[in-house]
Design a protein around this motif. Sequence first.
Motif, PDB file in Angstrom:
ATOM      1  N   HIS A  46       0.831  -1.203   0.000  1.00 45.59           N
ATOM      2  CA  HIS A  46       0.000   0.000   0.000  1.00 45.59           C
ATOM      3  C   HIS A  46       0.867   1.256   0.000  1.00 45.59           C
ATOM      4  O   HIS A  46       2.015   1.235   0.472  1.00 45.59           O
ATOM      5  CB  HIS A  46      -0.896   0.057   1.247  1.00 45.59           C
ATOM      6  N   LEU A  47       0.299   2.337  -0.474  1.00 45.32           N
ATOM      7  CA  LEU A  47       0.893   3.666  -0.379  1.00 45.32           C
ATOM      8  C   LEU A  47      -0.227   4.637  -0.050  1.00 45.32           C
ATOM      9  O   LEU A  47      -1.367   4.419  -0.450  1.00 45.32           O
ATOM     10  CB  LEU A  47       1.538   4.082  -1.711  1.00 45.32           C
ATOM     11  N   TRP A  48       0.095   5.704   0.679  1.00 46.06           N
ATOM     12  CA  TRP A  48      -0.898   6.764   0.835  1.00 46.06           C
ATOM     13  C   TRP A  48      -0.232   8.102   1.127  1.00 46.06           C
ATOM     14  O   TRP A  48       0.773   8.177   1.802  1.00 46.06           O
ATOM     15  CB  TRP A  48      -1.946   6.437   1.906  1.00 46.06           C
ATOM     16  N   ASP A  49      -0.826   9.126   0.539  1.00 44.21           N
ATOM     17  CA  ASP A  49      -0.377  10.503   0.708  1.00 44.21           C
ATOM     18  C   ASP A  49      -1.519  11.276   1.353  1.00 44.21           C
ATOM     19  O   ASP A  49      -2.517  11.592   0.703  1.00 44.21           O
ATOM     20  CB  ASP A  49      -0.016  11.106  -0.659  1.00 44.21           C
ATOM     21  N   ARG A  95      -3.053  14.375  -0.205  1.00 44.71           N
ATOM     22  CA  ARG A  95      -3.771  14.292  -1.479  1.00 44.71           C
ATOM     23  C   ARG A  95      -5.038  13.435  -1.414  1.00 44.71           C
ATOM     24  O   ARG A  95      -5.967  13.645  -2.188  1.00 44.71           O
ATOM     25  CB  ARG A  95      -2.847  13.714  -2.559  1.00 44.71           C
ATOM     26  N   VAL A  96      -5.052  12.456  -0.506  1.00 41.83           N
ATOM     27  CA  VAL A  96      -6.138  11.476  -0.475  1.00 41.83           C
ATOM     28  C   VAL A  96      -6.613  11.281   0.958  1.00 41.83           C
ATOM     29  O   VAL A  96      -5.800  11.259   1.894  1.00 41.83           O
ATOM     30  CB  VAL A  96      -5.672  10.120  -1.062  1.00 41.83           C
ATOM     31  N   ALA A  97      -7.923  11.123   1.138  1.00 37.97           N
ATOM     32  CA  ALA A  97      -8.496  10.874   2.471  1.00 37.97           C
ATOM     33  C   ALA A  97      -8.571   9.373   2.734  1.00 37.97           C
ATOM     34  O   ALA A  97      -8.984   8.599   1.865  1.00 37.97           O
ATOM     35  CB  ALA A  97      -9.887  11.483   2.554  1.00 37.97           C
ATOM     36  N   TYR A  98      -8.169   8.983   3.940  1.00 39.55           N
ATOM     37  CA  TYR A  98      -8.237   7.589   4.374  1.00 39.55           C
ATOM     38  C   TYR A  98      -8.977   7.568   5.712  1.00 39.55           C
ATOM     39  O   TYR A  98      -8.348   7.643   6.779  1.00 39.55           O
ATOM     40  CB  TYR A  98      -6.823   6.992   4.510  1.00 39.55           C
ATOM     41  N   PRO A  99     -10.293   7.475   5.680  1.00 42.05           N
ATOM     42  CA  PRO A  99     -11.094   7.593   6.905  1.00 42.05           C
ATOM     43  C   PRO A  99     -10.746   6.576   7.981  1.00 42.05           C
ATOM     44  O   PRO A  99     -10.960   6.835   9.173  1.00 42.05           O
ATOM     45  CB  PRO A  99     -12.529   7.394   6.398  1.00 42.05           C
ATOM     46  N   ASP A 132      -7.327   7.635  -4.605  1.00 46.07           N
ATOM     47  CA  ASP A 132      -6.340   6.654  -4.133  1.00 46.07           C
ATOM     48  C   ASP A 132      -5.811   5.829  -5.309  1.00 46.07           C
ATOM     49  O   ASP A 132      -4.601   5.608  -5.428  1.00 46.07           O
ATOM     50  CB  ASP A 132      -6.981   5.746  -3.085  1.00 46.07           C
ATOM     51  N   SER A 133      -6.698   5.389  -6.176  1.00 44.69           N
ATOM     52  CA  SER A 133      -6.280   4.593  -7.323  1.00 44.69           C
ATOM     53  C   SER A 133      -5.403   5.414  -8.263  1.00 44.69           C
ATOM     54  O   SER A 133      -4.363   4.940  -8.741  1.00 44.69           O
ATOM     55  CB  SER A 133      -7.504   4.055  -8.077  1.00 44.69           C
ATOM     56  N   ALA A 134      -5.805   6.643  -8.539  1.00 40.62           N
ATOM     57  CA  ALA A 134      -5.028   7.503  -9.435  1.00 40.62           C
ATOM     58  C   ALA A 134      -3.617   7.717  -8.895  1.00 40.62           C
ATOM     59  O   ALA A 134      -2.644   7.747  -9.669  1.00 40.62           O
ATOM     60  CB  ALA A 134      -5.739   8.841  -9.622  1.00 40.62           C
ATOM     61  N   ALA A 135      -3.489   7.851  -7.586  1.00 40.79           N
ATOM     62  CA  ALA A 135      -2.171   8.048  -6.986  1.00 40.79           C
ATOM     63  C   ALA A 135      -1.281   6.825  -7.198  1.00 40.79           C
ATOM     64  O   ALA A 135      -0.074   6.959  -7.428  1.00 40.79           O
ATOM     65  CB  ALA A 135      -2.316   8.347  -5.494  1.00 40.79           C
ATOM     66  N   VAL A 185      -4.015  -2.949  -8.095  1.00 38.87           N
ATOM     67  CA  VAL A 185      -5.383  -3.366  -7.772  1.00 38.87           C
ATOM     68  C   VAL A 185      -6.113  -2.109  -7.327  1.00 38.87           C
ATOM     69  O   VAL A 185      -5.870  -1.590  -6.240  1.00 38.87           O
ATOM     70  CB  VAL A 185      -5.391  -4.438  -6.669  1.00 38.87           C
ATOM     71  N   ALA A 186      -6.980  -1.605  -8.185  1.00 41.37           N
ATOM     72  CA  ALA A 186      -7.613  -0.308  -7.991  1.00 41.37           C
ATOM     73  C   ALA A 186      -9.021  -0.456  -7.411  1.00 41.37           C
ATOM     74  O   ALA A 186      -9.457  -1.556  -7.046  1.00 41.37           O
ATOM     75  CB  ALA A 186      -7.650   0.446  -9.325  1.00 41.37           C
ATOM     76  N   TRP A 187      -9.718   0.669  -7.355  1.00 47.18           N
ATOM     77  CA  TRP A 187     -11.095   0.695  -6.849  1.00 47.18           C
ATOM     78  C   TRP A 187     -12.023   1.190  -7.937  1.00 47.18           C
ATOM     79  O   TRP A 187     -11.678   2.082  -8.718  1.00 47.18           O
ATOM     80  CB  TRP A 187     -11.213   1.614  -5.638  1.00 47.18           C
TER      81      TRP A 187
END
Length: 275
Positions: free
Chosen positions: A8-11, A14-18, A59-62, A75-77
């Motif tokens: 996984h990756l997250w920024d 740029r992206v919300a991860y509730p 998230d997928s675009a990132a 593996v996108a959404w």
Amino acid sequence: MTVDAHLHLWDLDRVAYPWLTAALAPIDRTFAFAEVEPQLERAGVDRVVLVQAANSVEDSAAMFAVPSPMVAGVVAWVDLLDPAAAALQLDRWSEHPAFVGVRHLIHDEPDADWLGRPAVRASLALLAERGLSFDVIGVLPRHLEHAASIADELPSLRLVIDHLGTPPVGAPDAEPWAGLLTELSRRPNVFVKLSGLTTLGGGSDAARLRPYVEHALDAFGAARTLYGGDWPVSTLAGPYAETWATARELLAGASEDEREDVLTGSAVRAYRLDS
């Protein structure tokens, strides 16, 4: 080629991860590919499959924007509750050669029967038509029951059960997990992912995790079992090097061909990666 099929990756800028809350403070920060890349290289991992961590297009675009040749698949959404919207999103993601499958955070849905909704099944049929896979986060027994039903209904859809279907590590009884996993293994279009185990209470104690891994390998065989590091969630239990060492220890009794399947071949087959 060695493949980590679950990263996984997250920024957070740029992206919300509730689901990232104070209870998960150690991983409630941005995790970029540049941070994990040297750790993968030291472990001898050549390619990775990036897996969605939020039910969002952002998230997928990132993930698709990660400029690394190590990314073998994404593996996108897509919005499975709206088949028409899902079709458009599938068209969009299919412009990226790395697009291999779809996942939804079903364990965050209040409805344990979310996978049984007609709209979701119609959208999953679109994945089957396009040769894509679907990752299942089987946290509840009901999730695994639905996975079996989907596998029967859509035999051309490859299902990947994340985190071995969440075995009850340390519990006195492995049921109903063990029986459900055996039942799933009878469907040839179902794979199981050796991932996320160190955060289920076993830590890097391979002996504590081994019974569940052996059951999965006995049921699915190495040819349908694939390795995933689950970084950075796995860092709650230890650094990537420990996750990798634990996986290698769990596979110590396997033959060379079986290890090659788990660490490479099964991911290539499940996600139709370029080998």
